[in-house]
Design a protein around this motif. Structure first.
Motif, PDB file in Angstrom:
ATOM      1  N   VAL A 113       6.058 -54.722 -13.164  1.00  0.00           N
ATOM      2  CA  VAL A 113       5.189 -54.364 -14.203  1.00  0.00           C
ATOM      3  C   VAL A 113       3.836 -53.984 -13.874  1.00  0.00           C
ATOM      4  O   VAL A 113       3.123 -53.426 -14.486  1.00  0.00           O
ATOM      5  CB  VAL A 113       5.515 -55.307 -15.369  1.00  0.00           C
ATOM      6  N   VAL A 114       3.270 -54.874 -12.643  1.00  0.00           N
ATOM      7  CA  VAL A 114       2.032 -54.907 -12.510  1.00  0.00           C
ATOM      8  C   VAL A 114       1.495 -53.533 -12.015  1.00  0.00           C
ATOM      9  O   VAL A 114       2.268 -52.800 -11.357  1.00  0.00           O
ATOM     10  CB  VAL A 114       1.686 -56.056 -11.360  1.00  0.00           C
ATOM     11  N   LEU A 115       0.172 -53.211 -12.539  1.00  0.00           N
ATOM     12  CA  LEU A 115      -0.439 -52.224 -11.922  1.00  0.00           C
ATOM     13  C   LEU A 115      -1.362 -52.378 -10.917  1.00  0.00           C
ATOM     14  O   LEU A 115      -2.327 -52.958 -10.990  1.00  0.00           O
ATOM     15  CB  LEU A 115      -1.196 -51.523 -13.206  1.00  0.00           C
ATOM     16  N   ALA A 116      -1.180 -51.774  -9.603  1.00  0.00           N
ATOM     17  CA  ALA A 116      -2.209 -52.017  -8.393  1.00  0.00           C
ATOM     18  C   ALA A 116      -2.670 -50.524  -8.134  1.00  0.00           C
ATOM     19  O   ALA A 116      -1.713 -49.753  -8.127  1.00  0.00           O
ATOM     20  CB  ALA A 116      -1.511 -52.660  -7.445  1.00  0.00           C
ATOM     21  N   PRO A 117      -3.904 -50.070  -8.105  1.00  0.00           N
ATOM     22  CA  PRO A 117      -4.252 -48.871  -7.738  1.00  0.00           C
ATOM     23  C   PRO A 117      -3.551 -48.195  -6.440  1.00  0.00           C
ATOM     24  O   PRO A 117      -3.364 -46.847  -6.352  1.00  0.00           O
ATOM     25  CB  PRO A 117      -5.738 -49.104  -7.389  1.00  0.00           C
ATOM     26  N   SER A 118      -3.342 -49.021  -5.676  1.00  0.00           N
ATOM     27  CA  SER A 118      -2.554 -48.421  -4.242  1.00  0.00           C
ATOM     28  C   SER A 118      -1.135 -47.869  -4.670  1.00  0.00           C
ATOM     29  O   SER A 118      -0.497 -47.101  -4.024  1.00  0.00           O
ATOM     30  CB  SER A 118      -2.439 -49.557  -3.386  1.00  0.00           C
ATOM     31  N   GLY A 176      -6.112 -48.986 -17.891  1.00  0.00           N
ATOM     32  CA  GLY A 176      -5.470 -48.747 -16.577  1.00  0.00           C
ATOM     33  C   GLY A 176      -6.099 -47.638 -15.677  1.00  0.00           C
ATOM     34  O   GLY A 176      -6.457 -47.865 -14.638  1.00  0.00           O
ATOM     35  N   VAL A 177      -6.424 -46.614 -16.515  1.00  0.00           N
ATOM     36  CA  VAL A 177      -7.083 -45.597 -15.696  1.00  0.00           C
ATOM     37  C   VAL A 177      -8.620 -45.753 -15.114  1.00  0.00           C
ATOM     38  O   VAL A 177      -8.875 -45.512 -13.959  1.00  0.00           O
ATOM     39  CB  VAL A 177      -7.136 -44.340 -16.514  1.00  0.00           C
ATOM     40  N   MET A 195      -8.072 -51.792  -3.979  1.00  0.00           N
ATOM     41  CA  MET A 195      -7.171 -51.068  -4.063  1.00  0.00           C
ATOM     42  C   MET A 195      -5.654 -51.726  -4.245  1.00  0.00           C
ATOM     43  O   MET A 195      -4.648 -51.275  -4.652  1.00  0.00           O
ATOM     44  CB  MET A 195      -7.041 -49.982  -2.869  1.00  0.00           C
ATOM     45  N   TYR A 196      -5.612 -53.067  -3.791  1.00  0.00           N
ATOM     46  CA  TYR A 196      -4.459 -53.862  -3.730  1.00  0.00           C
ATOM     47  C   TYR A 196      -4.326 -54.831  -4.743  1.00  0.00           C
ATOM     48  O   TYR A 196      -3.636 -55.755  -5.022  1.00  0.00           O
ATOM     49  CB  TYR A 196      -4.346 -54.412  -2.450  1.00  0.00           C
ATOM     50  N   ASP A 197      -5.608 -54.900  -5.699  1.00  0.00           N
ATOM     51  CA  ASP A 197      -5.524 -55.788  -6.851  1.00  0.00           C
ATOM     52  C   ASP A 197      -4.820 -55.346  -8.028  1.00  0.00           C
ATOM     53  O   ASP A 197      -4.410 -54.136  -8.064  1.00  0.00           O
ATOM     54  CB  ASP A 197      -6.986 -55.831  -7.473  1.00  0.00           C
ATOM     55  N   GLY A 198      -4.035 -56.378  -8.377  1.00  0.00           N
ATOM     56  CA  GLY A 198      -3.147 -55.998  -9.541  1.00  0.00           C
ATOM     57  C   GLY A 198      -3.624 -56.414 -11.033  1.00  0.00           C
ATOM     58  O   GLY A 198      -4.466 -57.293 -10.897  1.00  0.00           O
ATOM     59  N   VAL A 199      -3.320 -55.631 -12.063  1.00  0.00           N
ATOM     60  CA  VAL A 199      -3.958 -55.840 -13.272  1.00  0.00           C
ATOM     61  C   VAL A 199      -2.486 -55.925 -14.136  1.00  0.00           C
ATOM     62  O   VAL A 199      -1.680 -55.085 -14.355  1.00  0.00           O
ATOM     63  CB  VAL A 199      -4.798 -55.094 -13.773  1.00  0.00           C
ATOM     64  N   VAL A 200      -2.586 -56.812 -15.142  1.00  0.00           N
ATOM     65  CA  VAL A 200      -1.545 -56.876 -16.190  1.00  0.00           C
ATOM     66  C   VAL A 200      -2.171 -57.569 -17.483  1.00  0.00           C
ATOM     67  O   VAL A 200      -3.137 -58.028 -17.648  1.00  0.00           O
ATOM     68  CB  VAL A 200      -0.319 -57.856 -15.759  1.00  0.00           C
TER      69      VAL A 200
END
Length: 300
Positions: A113-118, A176-177, A195-200
């Motif tokens: 479920v996590v969003l990572a820019p990469s 998220g965008v 770019m590899y940081d995740g956000v939830v």
């Protein structure tokens, strides 16, 4: 998200008032009540038949009984409409709690479920799933769910379920965008995410509801001081708590402001005889977010 206070009339009936003939006349030594007169007619007005129902129109119709006509009015409490219940709010809270519980049980759910820019460009569904996931700490989900309940119980009945849900999802996407747009291969996470940081988290969507509520308060002429104080407190938390994705908060807030303006512009258009444009304009905002993401990854 009244009671009708009624009271029976305190006036006496017309047949208790008497008439001007009952008063003593000048020159008479005394006055005695008039004797019953068979010729006296009762001037009490007769009830008129209902305008749309009568024996001529409907042979089965009968006038109300005398006991019904003389019954004293009773106050009737307004029943709570089913549409007033914040169904969407409770559904969103339930989904977030279930996803959070799944994250505690299985690390694979957290990774899914996590969003990572990469990963965002090749797995765009993460823009949606990330707004329902949370960190393991109960304080993260607890604060977000309380804020969602506080905003939802007032905004959902006011906006309607469809608009409320659209504002929530669009604000979450906006958070998220902006997080992905500001990401950089050399970002340290303080100002520019890596770019590899995740956000939830649902913070971006909740800050979007905050922006909608701000527009609602201003357009209704209500004070917005408390909302600005609450916003300032959330900004202050950035200096004391590390790891907060303020970029997602800001992106959700901006999109929420746009949704609020769109929602309030439609009534004016309808009053002017124009067609409503809520959903076409919401589609334009969604299209703009998609274009920004595509441009971001095209330039990498």
């Amino acid at each position: 998200m009244s009671q009708n206070n009624q009271r029976p009339d305190t006036f006496s009936r017309p047949d208790e008032w008497g008439s001007w003939e009952d008063k003593p006349q000048q020159g008479e030594p005394s006055w005695e009540p008039p004797q019953p007169d068979a010729r006296r007619v009762d001037h009490k007005p007769k009830p008129e038949p209902e305008p749309y129902r009568s024996a001529e129109v409907d042979p089965s119709w009968e006038p109300p009984s005398a006991s019904y006509q003389q019954a004293a009015p009773k106050p009737v409490a307004r029943a709570k409409r089913p549409s007033d219940a914040p169904v969407v709010t409770w559904t969103l809270i339930g989904i977030c709690v279930l996803v959070w519980a799944g994250e505690l049980v299985s690390p694979q759910i957290s990774d899914a479920v996590v969003l990572a820019p990469s990963q965002a460009f090749h797995e765009p569904w993460r823009f949606v799933t990330s707004m329902f996931g949370h960190a393991p700490s109960i304080f993260h989900i607890g604060f977000n769910m309380y804020a969602l309940w506080a905003f939802g119980r007032s905004l959902e009945p006011f906006l309607g379920r469809a608009r409320f849900l659209a504002a929530y999802l669009m604000s979450g996407l906006g958070g998220g965008v902006l997080f992905c747009l500001m990401a950089s291969p050399h970002g340290d996470g303080t100002v520019l995410p890596n770019m590899y940081d995740g956000v939830v988290g649902a913070s971006g969507a909740i800050f979007g509801l905050f922006g909608v509520l701000l527009i609602v308060q201003r357009r209704l002429g209500a004070s917005t001081r408390e909302l600005w104080i609450l916003l300032a407190l959330n900004v202050a938390l950035l200096f004391f708590i590390s790891g907060i994705a303020w970029q997602a908060h800001l992106g959700g807030f901006i999109v929420g402001l746009a949704c609020g303006v769109i929602f309030f512009d439609d009534p004016k258009r309808v009053q002017a005889g124009k067609s409503p444009q809520t959903w076409p304009r919401m589609a334009m905002v969604l299209g703009a977010l998609v274009v920004l993401v595509v441009l971001k990854y095209y330039m990498l």
